[in-house]
Design a protein around this motif. Structure first.
Motif, PDB file in Angstrom:
ATOM      1  N   VAL A 174       0.836  -1.208   0.000  1.00 53.47           N
ATOM      2  CA  VAL A 174       0.000   0.000   0.000  1.00 53.47           C
ATOM      3  C   VAL A 174       0.867   1.253   0.000  1.00 53.47           C
ATOM      4  CG1 VAL A 174      -1.809   1.285   1.194  1.00 53.47           C
ATOM      5  CG2 VAL A 174      -1.809  -1.216   1.270  1.00 53.47           C
ATOM      6  N   TRP A 175       0.592   2.151  -0.943  1.00 53.53           N
ATOM      7  CA  TRP A 175       1.244   3.462  -1.007  1.00 53.53           C
ATOM      8  C   TRP A 175       0.242   4.513  -0.577  1.00 53.53           C
ATOM      9  CZ3 TRP A 175       0.004   7.592  -4.422  1.00 53.53           C
ATOM     10  CH2 TRP A 175       0.914   8.663  -4.400  1.00 53.53           C
ATOM     11  N   THR A 176       0.694   5.481   0.197  1.00 56.85           N
ATOM     12  CA  THR A 176      -0.213   6.555   0.609  1.00 56.85           C
ATOM     13  C   THR A 176       0.374   7.913   0.226  1.00 56.85           C
ATOM     14  OG1 THR A 176       0.760   6.698   2.828  1.00 56.85           O
ATOM     15  CG2 THR A 176      -1.155   5.239   2.554  1.00 56.85           C
ATOM     16  N   MET A 177      -0.513   8.877   0.001  1.00 61.57           N
ATOM     17  CA  MET A 177      -0.087  10.236  -0.315  1.00 61.57           C
ATOM     18  C   MET A 177      -0.789  11.213   0.617  1.00 61.57           C
ATOM     19  SD  MET A 177      -0.341  12.380  -3.904  1.00 61.57           S
ATOM     20  CE  MET A 177      -1.843  13.343  -3.642  1.00 61.57           C
ATOM     21  N   GLU A 178      -0.006  12.028   1.281  1.00 59.11           N
ATOM     22  CA  GLU A 178      -0.543  13.033   2.201  1.00 59.11           C
ATOM     23  C   GLU A 178      -1.236  14.145   1.407  1.00 59.11           C
ATOM     24  OE1 GLU A 178      -0.918  14.615   6.215  1.00 59.11           O
ATOM     25  OE2 GLU A 178      -0.307  12.656   5.459  1.00 59.11           O
ATOM     26  N   VAL A 179      -2.446  14.504   1.841  1.00 62.29           N
ATOM     27  CA  VAL A 179      -3.197  15.581   1.186  1.00 62.29           C
ATOM     28  C   VAL A 179      -3.724  16.536   2.251  1.00 62.29           C
ATOM     29  CG1 VAL A 179      -3.874  14.102  -0.748  1.00 62.29           C
ATOM     30  CG2 VAL A 179      -5.402  14.316   1.223  1.00 62.29           C
ATOM     31  N   PRO A 180      -4.100  17.757   1.868  1.00 63.76           N
ATOM     32  CA  PRO A 180      -4.674  18.689   2.837  1.00 63.76           C
ATOM     33  C   PRO A 180      -5.955  18.118   3.452  1.00 63.76           C
ATOM     34  CG  PRO A 180      -4.079  19.837   0.812  1.00 63.76           C
ATOM     35  CD  PRO A 180      -3.955  18.369   0.528  1.00 63.76           C
ATOM     36  N   GLU A 181      -6.163  18.394   4.719  1.00 63.22           N
ATOM     37  CA  GLU A 181      -7.317  17.838   5.436  1.00 63.22           C
ATOM     38  C   GLU A 181      -8.646  18.180   4.766  1.00 63.22           C
ATOM     39  OE1 GLU A 181      -9.002  17.571  10.032  1.00 63.22           O
ATOM     40  OE2 GLU A 181      -7.707  19.249   9.450  1.00 63.22           O
ATOM     41  N   GLU A 182      -8.760  19.413   4.255  1.00 65.25           N
ATOM     42  CA  GLU A 182     -10.046  19.823   3.679  1.00 65.25           C
ATOM     43  C   GLU A 182     -10.438  19.004   2.449  1.00 65.25           C
ATOM     44  OE1 GLU A 182      -6.970  22.985   2.338  1.00 65.25           O
ATOM     45  OE2 GLU A 182      -7.454  21.894   4.160  1.00 65.25           O
ATOM     46  N   GLU A 183      -9.431  18.448   1.738  1.00 63.27           N
ATOM     47  CA  GLU A 183      -9.771  17.679   0.547  1.00 63.27           C
ATOM     48  C   GLU A 183     -10.400  16.335   0.891  1.00 63.27           C
ATOM     49  OE1 GLU A 183      -7.520  17.797  -3.004  1.00 63.27           O
ATOM     50  OE2 GLU A 183      -6.275  19.462  -2.333  1.00 63.27           O
ATOM     51  N   LEU A 184     -10.252  15.910   2.138  1.00 63.22           N
ATOM     52  CA  LEU A 184     -10.856  14.648   2.583  1.00 63.22           C
ATOM     53  C   LEU A 184     -12.221  14.851   3.219  1.00 63.22           C
ATOM     54  CD1 LEU A 184      -7.850  12.685   4.145  1.00 63.22           C
ATOM     55  CD2 LEU A 184      -8.803  12.536   1.848  1.00 63.22           C
ATOM     56  N   LYS A 185     -12.626  16.091   3.405  1.00 67.57           N
ATOM     57  CA  LYS A 185     -13.915  16.347   4.057  1.00 67.57           C
ATOM     58  C   LYS A 185     -15.061  15.821   3.207  1.00 67.57           C
ATOM     59  CE  LYS A 185     -12.754  20.470   6.772  1.00 67.57           C
ATOM     60  NZ  LYS A 185     -12.948  19.874   8.083  1.00 67.57           N
ATOM     61  N   ASP A 186     -16.005  15.159   3.881  1.00 63.81           N
ATOM     62  CA  ASP A 186     -17.193  14.717   3.168  1.00 63.81           C
ATOM     63  C   ASP A 186     -18.428  15.368   3.776  1.00 63.81           C
ATOM     64  OD1 ASP A 186     -17.419  13.282   5.520  1.00 63.81           O
ATOM     65  OD2 ASP A 186     -16.973  11.353   4.595  1.00 63.81           O
ATOM     66  N   ILE A 187     -19.505  15.282   3.052  1.00 64.09           N
ATOM     67  CA  ILE A 187     -20.768  15.871   3.494  1.00 64.09           C
ATOM     68  C   ILE A 187     -21.638  14.742   4.044  1.00 64.09           C
ATOM     69  CG2 ILE A 187     -22.791  17.214   2.805  1.00 64.09           C
ATOM     70  CD1 ILE A 187     -20.168  18.767   2.555  1.00 64.09           C
ATOM     71  N   ASP A 188     -21.741  14.669   5.366  1.00 63.91           N
ATOM     72  CA  ASP A 188     -22.528  13.628   5.998  1.00 63.91           C
ATOM     73  C   ASP A 188     -23.840  14.142   6.580  1.00 63.91           C
ATOM     74  OD1 ASP A 188     -21.058  11.336   5.512  1.00 63.91           O
ATOM     75  OD2 ASP A 188     -19.788  11.577   7.270  1.00 63.91           O
ATOM     76  N   ARG A 189     -23.806  15.398   7.020  1.00 65.39           N
ATOM     77  CA  ARG A 189     -24.980  16.011   7.663  1.00 65.39           C
ATOM     78  C   ARG A 189     -25.257  17.362   7.010  1.00 65.39           C
ATOM     79  NH1 ARG A 189     -21.807  13.447  11.330  1.00 65.39           N
ATOM     80  NH2 ARG A 189     -22.810  11.912  12.701  1.00 65.39           N
ATOM     81  N   THR A 190     -26.473  17.867   7.201  1.00 64.85           N
ATOM     82  CA  THR A 190     -26.843  19.130   6.563  1.00 64.85           C
ATOM     83  C   THR A 190     -25.913  20.264   7.000  1.00 64.85           C
ATOM     84  OG1 THR A 190     -28.499  19.441   8.305  1.00 64.85           O
ATOM     85  CG2 THR A 190     -29.266  18.566   6.202  1.00 64.85           C
ATOM     86  N   GLU A 191     -25.455  20.231   8.258  1.00 60.03           N
ATOM     87  CA  GLU A 191     -24.563  21.302   8.732  1.00 60.03           C
ATOM     88  C   GLU A 191     -23.210  21.300   8.023  1.00 60.03           C
ATOM     89  OE1 GLU A 191     -24.820  18.280  12.278  1.00 60.03           O
ATOM     90  OE2 GLU A 191     -26.148  19.079  10.730  1.00 60.03           O
ATOM     91  N   ASP A 192     -22.839  20.146   7.432  1.00 58.53           N
ATOM     92  CA  ASP A 192     -21.565  20.062   6.684  1.00 58.53           C
ATOM     93  C   ASP A 192     -21.595  20.912   5.421  1.00 58.53           C
ATOM     94  OD1 ASP A 192     -20.558  18.295   8.584  1.00 58.53           O
ATOM     95  OD2 ASP A 192     -21.209  16.527   7.461  1.00 58.53           O
ATOM     96  N   LEU A 193     -22.777  21.260   4.943  1.00 55.58           N
ATOM     97  CA  LEU A 193     -22.887  22.056   3.723  1.00 55.58           C
ATOM     98  C   LEU A 193     -22.261  23.426   3.876  1.00 55.58           C
ATOM     99  CD1 LEU A 193     -26.542  21.171   2.692  1.00 55.58           C
ATOM    100  CD2 LEU A 193     -24.456  20.432   1.549  1.00 55.58           C
ATOM    101  N   GLY A 194     -22.121  23.877   5.115  1.00 53.77           N
ATOM    102  CA  GLY A 194     -21.500  25.187   5.356  1.00 53.77           C
ATOM    103  C   GLY A 194     -20.042  25.083   5.721  1.00 53.77           C
ATOM    104  N   ALA A 195     -19.471  23.872   5.687  1.00 51.19           N
ATOM    105  CA  ALA A 195     -18.072  23.668   6.094  1.00 51.19           C
ATOM    106  C   ALA A 195     -17.106  24.165   5.037  1.00 51.19           C
ATOM    107  CB  ALA A 195     -17.825  22.205   6.395  1.00 51.19           C
ATOM    108  N   VAL A 196     -15.912  24.538   5.499  1.00 48.67           N
ATOM    109  CA  VAL A 196     -14.767  24.975   4.669  1.00 48.67           C
ATOM    110  C   VAL A 196     -15.118  26.186   3.806  1.00 48.67           C
ATOM    111  CG1 VAL A 196     -13.022  24.362   2.974  1.00 48.67           C
ATOM    112  CG2 VAL A 196     -13.754  22.679   4.609  1.00 48.67           C
TER     113      VAL A 196
END
Length: 196
Positions: A174-196
């Protein structure tokens, strides 16, 4: 390299309370952010000499029709109740048998950028490993990529645990690549729509 981009857009959005993938977000439906990112990356990779195809796996007719209009391979998911592994299996079985790599991406992660996706693909190719995923400070996320060597194991997945099961079984590949945290953010709840 010949690569299949498999876009998984079948989630029920149970924590969100409705079909979040069709919710308007920053000017377009949520699922279109990730799909646009993939299509742009695929187009740029084609110009570099790679062969690409984009598959959209979804239980939603509106998303499948949009994929067809864009000339993408639309793969209906009639087994979405089984969880993410149904999308993984359908994408794997529908991808070109000639593909050397299968890249899986989720539709509720709108902040992933085209440059990051391309860097991930180039890095995986150079790594010599059979699998890869993005991560942030040790926390792994999507997209994830598997060489064609792992097709059989992908087809054998069951339950809702995804490809991480295969990565845990072969940690040295397994190879991994570090990315900015915001690029991994997902939308799980309605309040997430206002994130970042």
């Amino acid at each position: 390299m010949r690569i299949s981009f498999i876009y998984m857009a079948s989630g029920f959005g149970s924590r969100f309370g409705s079909n979040k993938l069709l919710v308007p977000f920053k000017g377009k439906e949520l699922y279109r952010h990730g799909l646009d990112c993939i299509c742009q990356a695929a187009g740029e990779l084609e110009k570099e000499g790679h062969q690409t195809e984009v598959l959209v796996v979804s239980q939603y007719e509106a998303i499948l029709k949009q994929a067809e209009r864009r000339g993408l391979l639309a793969v209906p998911n009639r087994f979405s109740g089984e969880g993410i592994t149904a999308s993984l299996r359908l994408g794997t079985s529908s991808a070109s048998p000639e593909s050397e790599a299968l890249l899986f991406s989720v539709a509720d992660q709108p902040y992933m950028s085209t440059p990051t996706l391309k860097e991930f693909i180039h890095g995986f190719r150079l790594s010599g490993k059979g699998m890869g995923c993005v991560c942030h400070q040790g926390r792994r996320g999507n997209p994830a990529v598997f060489s064609s060597f792992y097709r059989k194991e992908l087809m054998g997945l069951r339950g809702d645990r995804g490809g991480s099961v295969i990565m845990k079984a072969h940690p040295g590949d397994v190879w991994t690549m570090e990315v900015p945290e915001e690029e991994l953010k997902d939308i799980d709840r309605t309040e997430d729509l206002g994130a970042v």
